[in-house]
Design an enzyme around this catalytic site. Sequence first.
Site, PDB file in Angstrom:
ATOM      1  N   GLY A  10       0.841  -1.204   0.000  1.00 61.45           N
ATOM      2  CA  GLY A  10       0.000   0.000   0.000  1.00 61.45           C
ATOM      3  C   GLY A  10       0.872   1.248   0.000  1.00 61.45           C
ATOM      4  N   PHE A  11       0.218   2.367   0.056  1.00 60.21           N
ATOM      5  CA  PHE A  11       0.930   3.645   0.003  1.00 60.21           C
ATOM      6  C   PHE A  11       1.917   3.793   1.179  1.00 60.21           C
ATOM      7  CE2 PHE A  11       0.113   7.957   1.954  1.00 60.21           C
ATOM      8  CZ  PHE A  11       1.183   8.588   1.330  1.00 60.21           C
ATOM      9  N   ILE A  12       1.429   3.663   2.401  1.00 58.11           N
ATOM     10  CA  ILE A  12       2.325   3.853   3.557  1.00 58.11           C
ATOM     11  C   ILE A  12       3.258   2.653   3.704  1.00 58.11           C
ATOM     12  CG2 ILE A  12       2.448   4.229   6.070  1.00 58.11           C
ATOM     13  CD1 ILE A  12      -0.287   5.599   5.896  1.00 58.11           C
ATOM     14  N   ASP A  31       0.444  -8.787   1.222  1.00 57.23           N
ATOM     15  CA  ASP A  31      -0.562  -7.853   0.696  1.00 57.23           C
ATOM     16  C   ASP A  31      -1.432  -8.582  -0.320  1.00 57.23           C
ATOM     17  OD1 ASP A  31      -0.342  -4.399   0.443  1.00 57.23           O
ATOM     18  OD2 ASP A  31      -1.781  -5.527  -0.754  1.00 57.23           O
ATOM     19  N   GLY A  36      -3.587  -1.879  -2.331  1.00 59.95           N
ATOM     20  CA  GLY A  36      -2.156  -1.771  -2.608  1.00 59.95           C
ATOM     21  C   GLY A  36      -1.906  -2.202  -4.041  1.00 59.95           C
ATOM     22  N   LEU A  76      -0.305  -3.019   8.949  1.00 58.20           N
ATOM     23  CA  LEU A  76      -0.892  -1.867   8.249  1.00 58.20           C
ATOM     24  C   LEU A  76      -2.090  -2.256   7.392  1.00 58.20           C
ATOM     25  CD1 LEU A  76       1.995  -0.754   8.990  1.00 58.20           C
ATOM     26  CD2 LEU A  76       1.906   0.524   6.873  1.00 58.20           C
ATOM     27  N   THR A  95     -12.329  -6.792   7.225  1.00 59.00           N
ATOM     28  CA  THR A  95     -10.868  -6.745   7.040  1.00 59.00           C
ATOM     29  C   THR A  95     -10.217  -6.187   8.287  1.00 59.00           C
ATOM     30  OG1 THR A  95     -11.263  -6.216   4.735  1.00 59.00           O
ATOM     31  CG2 THR A  95      -9.024  -5.903   5.511  1.00 59.00           C
ATOM     32  N   TYR A 149     -16.602   2.487  10.692  1.00 59.53           N
ATOM     33  CA  TYR A 149     -15.165   2.355  10.430  1.00 59.53           C
ATOM     34  C   TYR A 149     -14.361   2.802  11.647  1.00 59.53           C
ATOM     35  CZ  TYR A 149     -10.573   3.474   8.538  1.00 59.53           C
ATOM     36  OH  TYR A 149      -9.220   3.562   8.333  1.00 59.53           O
TER      37      TYR A 149
END
Length: 333
Positions: A10-12, A31, A36, A76, A95, A149
């Site tokens: 993913g991004f981070i 992942d 991602g 993450l 998730t 969330y």
Amino acid sequence: MKFLITGGAGFIGSHLAEYLLGRGDEVVVLDDLSTGSWENVSHLEDHPGFQIVVGSILHEFLVDRWVERCHAVFHLAAAVGVELIVKNPWESLITNIKGSELVLNVAHRYRKKVLVTSSSEIYGKNSNAPLREGDDRILGSPLKSRWAYSTSKAVDEILSYLYWKEKRLPTVIVRLFNTVGPRQTGAYGMVIPRFVCQALRGEAITIYGDGNQTRCFLHVRDAVGALAGLMDHREAVGDVFNIGSQEEVTIDELARQVLQLTGSPSPVVRIPYDQAYGEEFEDMPRRVPDITKARDLIGFHPSYDLRGILTDVIRHYEEGRLPEAGSRRRLGP
Ligand code: UDP
């Protein structure tokens, strides 16, 4: 050290992988490539310390195999982006909650330290500024996706904390506030990649609501340095930390700066929240972190200001990575 990063493509996660490899650690990324992407980590493929496993954190045999082989876990993997969670609330919830419970359970089996990433969404509608880690959560109905969330992230935090308190599994909780930078996709609602892509394409900049809401944006490189610092620090165990910037900007002013830095002729349009998110939607008027705890423990201090962040994101897209107009990634796993 060998680290497992769930959600590492993913991004981070991809920036964290880069950071850890850069200081000589080994990294295994787990992942499912839902939000991602392979492109996020393809530049790490030839690094001898890097490995990627494509699969879900909901598959116990995979989590078991890789937790056992690593020294510690950065967890993450999670549903991300307000737009995604509003559109896919059930999957987002499963998730987050089942995934975290499984990762913590397996980590407990092998006694491996876990850093769990949480979110400023935890604070809900509390618009005190700055928000301290012990501040109240103020939420609307759990039947609204955003608050569901927020609750799922709270359950993750509670699980992490209880694994430490009752089972002595070393866990650390980090609440990230609006982390941005190169590789972040605008597909799930995030405002900076959205505005920058709109400006570079000459499309209208879409401001949701009245534009007076504020946010503080942290460069992802500052965020991953803090994640690593908190993972490394023994005294972070059993505790929770805000990580974010304190440079507050209105979304109106953000749009103005993006237009100025890109030199774009794009017009600005204002879109009511119900049109933007397709449901009765509540936004946070402001969200400013108190970062005293992280500063005192690991010397956390953001090194990029907003201008530096925007310049970096604009450069990223100008280097040929601007997605085609109207292109949207598939939502959800
Ligand atoms: N936003 C906006 N236009 C967009 C996307 C987002 O005005 O195209 C607004 C959004 O309503 C919110 C702020 O920008 O007030 C930050 O949104 P983002 O989704 O990046 O982060 P979050 O809401 O989680 O803080």
